[in-house]
Write an enzyme that holds these catalytic residues in place. Sequence first.
Site, PDB file in Angstrom:
ATOM      1  N   LYS A 184       0.891  -1.115   0.066  1.00 19.77           N
ATOM      2  CA  LYS A 184       0.018  -0.104  -0.074  1.00 19.77           C
ATOM      3  C   LYS A 184       0.904   1.455   0.023  1.00 19.77           C
ATOM      4  O   LYS A 184       1.344   1.515   1.061  1.00 19.77           O
ATOM      5  CB  LYS A 184      -0.878   0.132   1.130  1.00 19.77           C
ATOM      6  CG  LYS A 184      -1.931   1.039   1.015  1.00 19.77           C
ATOM      7  CD  LYS A 184      -2.506   1.717   2.539  1.00 19.77           C
ATOM      8  CE  LYS A 184      -1.617   2.659   2.933  1.00 19.77           C
ATOM      9  NZ  LYS A 184      -1.384   3.901   2.283  1.00 19.77           N
ATOM     10  N   GLY A 235       8.288   4.608   7.286  1.00 21.19           N
ATOM     11  CA  GLY A 235       7.431   5.881   7.583  1.00 21.19           C
ATOM     12  C   GLY A 235       7.711   6.470   8.832  1.00 21.19           C
ATOM     13  O   GLY A 235       9.013   6.390   9.204  1.00 21.19           O
ATOM     14  N   SER A 236       7.039   7.174   9.493  1.00 27.02           N
ATOM     15  CA  SER A 236       7.311   7.806  10.556  1.00 27.02           C
ATOM     16  C   SER A 236       7.119   7.116  11.990  1.00 27.02           C
ATOM     17  O   SER A 236       6.738   5.957  12.027  1.00 27.02           O
ATOM     18  CB  SER A 236       6.280   9.243  10.782  1.00 27.02           C
ATOM     19  OG  SER A 236       4.861   8.496  10.980  1.00 27.02           O
ATOM     20  N   GLU A 257      11.326   0.571   9.314  1.00 31.35           N
ATOM     21  CA  GLU A 257      12.188   1.720   9.200  1.00 31.35           C
ATOM     22  C   GLU A 257      11.627   2.919   9.446  1.00 31.35           C
ATOM     23  O   GLU A 257      10.890   3.504   8.466  1.00 31.35           O
ATOM     24  CB  GLU A 257      12.603   1.470   7.823  1.00 31.35           C
ATOM     25  CG  GLU A 257      13.448   0.430   7.506  1.00 31.35           C
ATOM     26  CD  GLU A 257      15.107   0.292   8.213  1.00 31.35           C
ATOM     27  OE1 GLU A 257      15.409   1.058   8.613  1.00 31.35           O
ATOM     28  OE2 GLU A 257      15.285  -0.812   7.762  1.00 31.35           O
ATOM     29  N   CYS A 291      15.041   9.806   4.976  1.00 28.70           N
ATOM     30  CA  CYS A 291      15.186   9.569   6.252  1.00 28.70           C
ATOM     31  C   CYS A 291      16.394   9.542   6.943  1.00 28.70           C
ATOM     32  O   CYS A 291      16.738  10.064   8.206  1.00 28.70           O
ATOM     33  CB  CYS A 291      14.521   7.866   6.514  1.00 28.70           C
ATOM     34  SG  CYS A 291      15.583   6.843   5.656  1.00 28.70           S
ATOM     35  N   GLU A 387      12.661  15.833  13.929  1.00 27.98           N
ATOM     36  CA  GLU A 387      12.967  15.584  12.542  1.00 27.98           C
ATOM     37  C   GLU A 387      12.150  16.802  11.584  1.00 27.98           C
ATOM     38  O   GLU A 387      11.095  16.590  11.475  1.00 27.98           O
ATOM     39  CB  GLU A 387      12.631  14.204  11.906  1.00 27.98           C
ATOM     40  CG  GLU A 387      12.814  13.840  10.719  1.00 27.98           C
ATOM     41  CD  GLU A 387      12.337  12.234  10.436  1.00 27.98           C
ATOM     42  OE1 GLU A 387      11.250  12.044  10.560  1.00 27.98           O
ATOM     43  OE2 GLU A 387      13.161  11.886   9.687  1.00 27.98           O
TER      44      GLU A 387
END
Length: 483
Positions: A184, A235-236, A257, A291, A387
């Site tokens: 997705k 993602g976050s 990750e 990232c 971040e």
Amino acid sequence: MALSTSMVRRAVSMSPKFDMTIGGKRVAAEQYAPIRNPSTGEVVGHAAVGDIRHLDCAIAAAADAFNTWRLSSEVARREACRAIAQVCVDHADELSKLLTQEQGKPLKGLGSEFELGGCAAWANATAELNLPVKVLQDNERGRIEMHRMPVGVIGSITPWNWPLMIAIWHIVPAIRTGNTIVIKPSPFTPLSTLRLIQLMNDVLPAGLVNVISGDDELGAALSRHPTVRKMVFTGSTATGRKVMESAAASLKLLTLELGGNDAGIVLPDADPKAIAERLFWGAFINSGQTCGALKRLYVHDSLYSATCEALVDMAKRVKMGDGMDTANVLGPIQNERQFNRVVELVDEARASGATILTGGRPLGQGYFYPVTLVGDIEEGTRLVDEEQFGPVLPIIRYSEVDDAIRRANGTEFGLDASVWGRDQAAAQRVAQQLEAGTVWINKHAEIAPHIPMGGIKSSGIGVEFGEEGLAAYTTIKIISAAF
Ligand code: NAD
């Protein structure tokens, strides 16, 4: 973004629809969402908005295909990975243009063509990786072998910054090890992934790689689904925690990750002019939306001014603009939410007394925000503590190396870090003390398909790439025989 109503209407009516691919077939949805180019505001295409029924069908197709693919030979699995690589090569032109239009990154430089090249390189390199049967004992008491078994249906959720490369990072090791997958993509950048997987399905057995597109809730449902045996999520950190919670009920395997706040430490013996270009691209690759980009730079007192000057000089020389113009090497921030966050973080830093060395104000069209270097700033400011994920770098002064190490480690994140200096032994000593999954010396954000990559602390669980990354798509089976 200033667009006339008639321009928008014309773009909407001309833009193509992108369907999902389930069980080898193109699947339409009842609704389609317009996806806009962050450089121009034009509609690039319409992405299918899948629902729970599509999710169930995709998982059923992947489960069905797994019954056969789990028994496939090593040769067939390698060939499938190479076929995926070839799709990325054969359709690089179409896919890289689509990627630039929906994501914003430039076609050239470290942009879309580079990303497609990375996709092919990763798929080919993963085809060559091996997880051979390990003989743990072979004597008069018997023979004990350790085999690596596929897990089953893998669920994959990807972000909007490197949509195709990250999709390949999830898909290829899954297929290489005998699994099947449902992916997705991010609702911000679904088009290139939908198209890539359509193309893959022309060369792969049906059901191996399925794609559904839709909102965040579809991702949550994928991570909860009991048939899915492993989730791979990029993602976050906040969403990673939710994926972990959803996966708990059926005890899925996890690779997460997540976010990072990578620190770089410039040691007193570094040469600011010599390292400026590498520092710059370490921070500003993909306009900072990476990232593992450099997100905080600690510079020794004695070199502070020279380092700031060298970076400002670099910033003035790079061209930012619409990625379809091949002169541009930096693109916009991908979406409004992220753009507003970057504006807010810089405004807050300015209000707290930091010095804006260059940039610092939106460019006034699209989501373009200039390369921004912020000096005279410290921890306690959100631009340092959080971040930023945009084209902004805080440059922090230090006088004792031990103090810089302590401050670099003083974060919940632990993705990567870097050390910059001429004395190898001194740089190695600092690298040993930094809390991160990867520490580079005199470079930043360099990755390769044979080198495991992953974060510690709140930056993730597990690694991708290399044999260790491949093993994460398997479970161990011991066959212990007495004859
Ligand atoms: P995000 O977490 O907002 O979204 C990522 C994906 O998760 C999207 O596909 C989204 O639809 C889906 N999602 C949202 N809510 C969900 C839920 N409750 N359950 C399941 N899925 C859900 O991240 P983003 O804004 O797309 O990406 C930026 C972040 O990704 C940054 O923090 C960045 O550092 C991180 N990132 C990490 C790596 C890495 O390798 N460590 C690589 C790229 C990006």
